[in-house]
Design a protein around this motif. Structure first.
Motif: not given
Length: 195
Positions: A88, A130, A133, A155, A158, A162-163
């Protein structure tokens, strides 16, 4: 006085009791290990969340496929293992020096990367993964720290999904390093600090 036959019977009974006891012990030990593993997943679920396994669907040849040949699936060329792409790219004015561990999303963290961090910086570095994101933090110490970072954007959607697996691995590595150092801040909210 007992006969030899009676003595052998008692010995065989003792062996049977030891065998049954051993089997029961193994079953109890396996159950304890299973429950311990399951408890760890629940306790650190935010770190150890499992990624769904991708599935590949293979088209089978149908009788009418002669008029419509199956589509060829092209596979991308192999990637150069020396080039690591970040999972990201944060928004904002982020430069390498605004992160504690700018490479935590793109390469494996080592002990050498963490050796000079104090306990608070270790906790921040772990949570930075974390925060990139947009995780919304409940603890004051992390919420205050990341609110000051120009690149941090909350977010509301979240999710641990997403990780990347590398990011999860790095977060777990940092957590284990904190445990090894016996950091008192792992599960403690130290509040908003001026730093």
């Amino acid at each position: 006085m007992k006969s030899t036959k009676e003595k052998k019977g008692v010995v065989n009974q003792n062996k049977l009791i030891w065998i049954i006891g051993g089997v029961v012990f193994i079953i109890l030990a396996a159950g304890a290990i299973y429950l311990g593993t399951k408890n760890t997943e629940n306790k650190f679920g935010d770190i150890l969340s499992k990624k769904p396994t991708p599935t590949i669907h293979i088209a089978t040849k149908r009788p009418d496929s002669e008029s419509h040949p199956p589509k060829q699936i092209e596979t991308p060329p192999p990637r150069d293992p020396t080039v690591v792409e970040p999972s990201v790219v944060p928004d904002g004015d982020a430069t390498g020096d605004t992160y504690l561990l700018p490479m935590s999303g793109s390469q494996k963290i080592t002990t050498a990367d963490l050796i000079n961090f104090d306990n608070l910086d270790l906790k921040r570095a772990r949570n930075e993964i974390y925060a990139r994101h947009g995780r919304v933090f409940v603890s004051q110490d992390m919420a205050c720290y990341f609110a000051k970072q120009s690149w941090y954007n909350k977010n509301p959607d979240y999710s641990e999904k997403l990780l990347s697996s590398l990011e999860i691995s790095n977060a777990v590595f940092i957590l284990n390093y904190e445990k090894e150092k016996q950091s008192p801040l792992i599960n403690k909210d130290s509040g908003c600090v001026q730093n």
